[in-house]
Design a protein around this motif. Structure first.
Motif, PDB file in Angstrom:
ATOM      1  N   UNK A 333      75.917 -16.432 -45.936  1.00 61.42           N
ATOM      2  CA  UNK A 333      76.715 -16.962 -47.048  1.00 61.42           C
ATOM      3  C   UNK A 333      78.101 -17.305 -46.526  1.00 61.42           C
ATOM      4  N   UNK A 334      78.912 -17.920 -47.367  1.00 65.47           N
ATOM      5  CA  UNK A 334      80.242 -18.320 -46.904  1.00 65.47           C
ATOM      6  C   UNK A 334      81.211 -17.139 -46.911  1.00 65.47           C
ATOM      7  N   UNK A 335      82.331 -17.324 -46.241  1.00 66.70           N
ATOM      8  CA  UNK A 335      83.298 -16.244 -46.071  1.00 66.70           C
ATOM      9  C   UNK A 335      83.898 -15.792 -47.397  1.00 66.70           C
ATOM     10  N   UNK A 336      84.018 -16.699 -48.344  1.00 69.68           N
ATOM     11  CA  UNK A 336      84.594 -16.332 -49.637  1.00 69.68           C
ATOM     12  C   UNK A 336      83.716 -15.302 -50.344  1.00 69.68           C
ATOM     13  N   UNK A 337      82.397 -15.504 -50.295  1.00 74.17           N
ATOM     14  CA  UNK A 337      81.491 -14.538 -50.916  1.00 74.17           C
ATOM     15  C   UNK A 337      81.541 -13.202 -50.179  1.00 74.17           C
ATOM     16  N   UNK A 338      81.577 -13.245 -48.850  1.00 74.68           N
ATOM     17  CA  UNK A 338      81.660 -12.004 -48.078  1.00 74.68           C
ATOM     18  C   UNK A 338      82.927 -11.231 -48.432  1.00 74.68           C
ATOM     19  N   UNK A 339      84.026 -11.944 -48.557  1.00 74.56           N
ATOM     20  CA  UNK A 339      85.298 -11.295 -48.891  1.00 74.56           C
ATOM     21  C   UNK A 339      85.247 -10.655 -50.279  1.00 74.56           C
ATOM     22  N   UNK A 340      84.634 -11.350 -51.243  1.00 71.63           N
ATOM     23  CA  UNK A 340      84.537 -10.814 -52.603  1.00 71.63           C
ATOM     24  C   UNK A 340      83.674  -9.557 -52.635  1.00 71.63           C
ATOM     25  N   UNK A 341      82.562  -9.593 -51.923  1.00 77.31           N
ATOM     26  CA  UNK A 341      81.687  -8.421 -51.890  1.00 77.31           C
ATOM     27  C   UNK A 341      82.359  -7.245 -51.187  1.00 77.31           C
ATOM     28  N   UNK A 342      83.110  -7.513 -50.129  1.00 73.66           N
ATOM     29  CA  UNK A 342      83.802  -6.444 -49.414  1.00 73.66           C
ATOM     30  C   UNK A 342      84.873  -5.820 -50.307  1.00 73.66           C
ATOM     31  N   UNK A 343      85.517  -6.635 -51.114  1.00 71.49           N
ATOM     32  CA  UNK A 343      86.506  -6.107 -52.058  1.00 71.49           C
ATOM     33  C   UNK A 343      85.844  -5.180 -53.073  1.00 71.49           C
ATOM     34  N   UNK A 344      84.658  -5.554 -53.544  1.00 73.10           N
ATOM     35  CA  UNK A 344      83.953  -4.685 -54.496  1.00 73.10           C
ATOM     36  C   UNK A 344      83.455  -3.420 -53.811  1.00 73.10           C
ATOM     37  N   UNK A 345      83.137  -3.518 -52.534  1.00 74.67           N
ATOM     38  CA  UNK A 345      82.761  -2.325 -51.758  1.00 74.67           C
ATOM     39  C   UNK A 345      83.954  -1.376 -51.651  1.00 74.67           C
ATOM     40  N   UNK A 346      85.132  -1.916 -51.353  1.00 78.43           N
ATOM     41  CA  UNK A 346      86.344  -1.096 -51.294  1.00 78.43           C
ATOM     42  C   UNK A 346      86.575  -0.388 -52.621  1.00 78.43           C
ATOM     43  N   UNK A 347      86.338  -1.111 -53.717  1.00 81.44           N
ATOM     44  CA  UNK A 347      86.552  -0.529 -55.047  1.00 81.44           C
ATOM     45  C   UNK A 347      85.600   0.635 -55.303  1.00 81.44           C
ATOM     46  N   UNK A 348      84.342   0.474 -54.892  1.00 76.62           N
ATOM     47  CA  UNK A 348      83.366   1.550 -55.081  1.00 76.62           C
ATOM     48  C   UNK A 348      83.771   2.791 -54.308  1.00 76.62           C
ATOM     49  N   UNK A 349      84.282   2.621 -53.116  1.00 78.26           N
ATOM     50  CA  UNK A 349      84.713   3.771 -52.311  1.00 78.26           C
ATOM     51  C   UNK A 349      85.991   4.377 -52.875  1.00 78.26           C
ATOM     52  N   UNK A 350      86.893   3.556 -53.390  1.00 77.39           N
ATOM     53  CA  UNK A 350      88.108   4.069 -53.999  1.00 77.39           C
ATOM     54  C   UNK A 350      87.784   4.936 -55.212  1.00 77.39           C
ATOM     55  N   UNK A 351      86.788   4.524 -55.984  1.00 79.36           N
ATOM     56  CA  UNK A 351      86.373   5.296 -57.145  1.00 79.36           C
ATOM     57  C   UNK A 351      85.764   6.634 -56.728  1.00 79.36           C
ATOM     58  N   UNK A 352      85.059   6.641 -55.593  1.00 75.53           N
ATOM     59  CA  UNK A 352      84.460   7.885 -55.085  1.00 75.53           C
ATOM     60  C   UNK A 352      85.539   8.870 -54.648  1.00 75.53           C
ATOM     61  N   UNK A 353      86.649   8.356 -54.146  1.00 76.32           N
ATOM     62  CA  UNK A 353      87.750   9.213 -53.710  1.00 76.32           C
ATOM     63  C   UNK A 353      88.446   9.857 -54.911  1.00 76.32           C
ATOM     64  N   UNK A 354      88.619   9.096 -55.975  1.00 75.72           N
ATOM     65  CA  UNK A 354      89.355   9.600 -57.133  1.00 75.72           C
ATOM     66  C   UNK A 354      88.489  10.392 -58.088  1.00 75.72           C
ATOM     67  N   UNK A 355      87.153  10.306 -57.919  1.00 78.49           N
ATOM     68  CA  UNK A 355      86.254  10.998 -58.850  1.00 78.49           C
ATOM     69  C   UNK A 355      86.402  12.519 -58.743  1.00 78.49           C
TER      70      UNK A 355
END
Length: 355
Positions: A333-355
């Motif tokens: 896929x294009x880099x824009x999609x990869x970047x968006x998915x990586x941002x959502x991955x960061x968010x999932x991990x951030x939520x795991x830290x604060x949980x």
């Protein structure tokens, strides 16, 4: 690895939080044979709908036959299951069932292998196969928000001439698939057998992938790279047997689409605790986790992640992040999609830290 400026502090994620995080994190699946997602219940439903007689008395009897000793013993049952696929709606229903499971496992993108020769050999038209799958892909995006692409695979136990015939038959539907792959029996069928077919596909601008280094030796991986010029290696776990090859794969960021439950089910490893995924990651390879043929091998994406991390305690939050990020990096896929998915991955991990 595809990372961002917001890579999480993995040390702040407790081990107890890992199973939920593995399930919740967004991920891409890059090694899924759509015919291998055909569950026994759907096999029997399609058999009844299409008037196909099966050599098994019940769903339970079919499941009981899933005791594979190697790749070939699996393929025998795999092809029998595919015999119920006759009409466009059958292919749609099979793919749609997979996409619903993918959505439940937080798969945001899937690149589906399909085996047209398995169907055209039974006089099922190429158009029937591709149109059914493509319609399901479109609906998965529209209704589930799961993006996808199709990769046409050549059966390596068949001839080069048959692969060329399959390519020619598929080209009128070129807009529906992004690349080609090579699957089926690896032993005795080296990548070189299909050098000219892959050269033609490269001229056509198709993405190129190939199974190598599952049952076949590391030399098959080298041939897939040097002769077929693939952009991803499917499986590739036997690269661990060659230090030189491991260095090459790490340096080039050549993706490996590793399938842990499949490797155990097909006796590549005696049990999951023997799996070499940690060593592949430690060496810097772009390894990913995938389900291969989930209806036959014991689970879809989250089941693969959970089983792998449960059996291999050296895998932790950092490795979970790396595997998900690698799946985005390795996707077509294009880099824009990869970047968006990586941002959502960061968010999932951030939520795991604060949980």
């Amino acid at each position: 690895m595809t990372t961002s400026a917001h890579t999480p502090d993995f040390s702040r994620i407790p081990r107890a939080a890992l199973p939920a995080l593995l399930c919740a994190m967004p991920k891409a699946e890059l090694h899924i044979h759509i015919e291998g997602s055909l569950e026994p219940e759907l096999i029997f439903a399609l058999a009844q709908r299409n008037g196909v007689a099966l050599p098994y008395a019940s769903v339970e009897a079919l499941r009981a036959a899933y005791a594979f000793t190697d790749l070939q013993s699996f393929l025998d049952i795999y092809y029998a299951g595919a015999s119920v696929l006759l009409h466009e709606q059958d292919f749609y229903d099979m793919a749609w069932a997979y996409f619903e499971r993918a959505k439940a496992d937080n798969v945001v993108h899937a690149e589906l292998f399909f085996d047209p020769q398995t169907h055209t050999a039974r006089n099922v038209p190429m158009a029937t196969v591709i149109h059914g799958l493509a319609r399901a892909c479109a609906d998965a995006q529209a209704k589930l928000g799961v993006s996808s692409a199709l990769i046409l695979c050549f059966l390596r136990h068949l001839s080069e001439a048959e692969a060329f015939d399959t390519l020619e038959a598929a080209l009128p539907f070129r807009e529906h698939f992004i690349g080609v792959g090579l699957d089926s029996s690896e032993r005795g069928h080296p990548p070189e057998k299909f050098a000219r077919v892959f050269a033609k596909c490269r001229e056509l601008g198709l993405k190129l992938v190939a199974h190598a280094g599952e049952e076949g030796p590391p030399a098959y991986i080298e041939s897939a790279l040097d002769v077929l010029h693939v952009q991803r290696i499917d499986h590739g776990v036997r690269s661990i047997e060659s230090a030189e090859l491991m260095h090459r794969l790490a340096a080039s960021r050549m993706p490996l689409t590793v399938c842990p439950l499949s490797n155990v089910k097909l006796c590549v490893y005696g049990d999951m605790a023997e799996h070499q995924l940690p060593a592949l990651l430690a060496a810097g390879l772009c390894a990913t986790v995938n389900s291969d043929d989930p209806a036959y091998f014991g689970g879809y994406m989250n089941a693969n992640f959970l089983a792998t991390f449960n059996a291999l305690p050296q895998l932790g939050a950092a490795e979970a992040y790396t595997l998900a990020a690698n799946s985005f990096e390795a996707s077509f896929v294009d880099d824009a999609m990869k970047k968006a998915w990586t941002a959502s991955l960061d968010q999932a991990f951030a939520q795991a830290i604060t949980a």
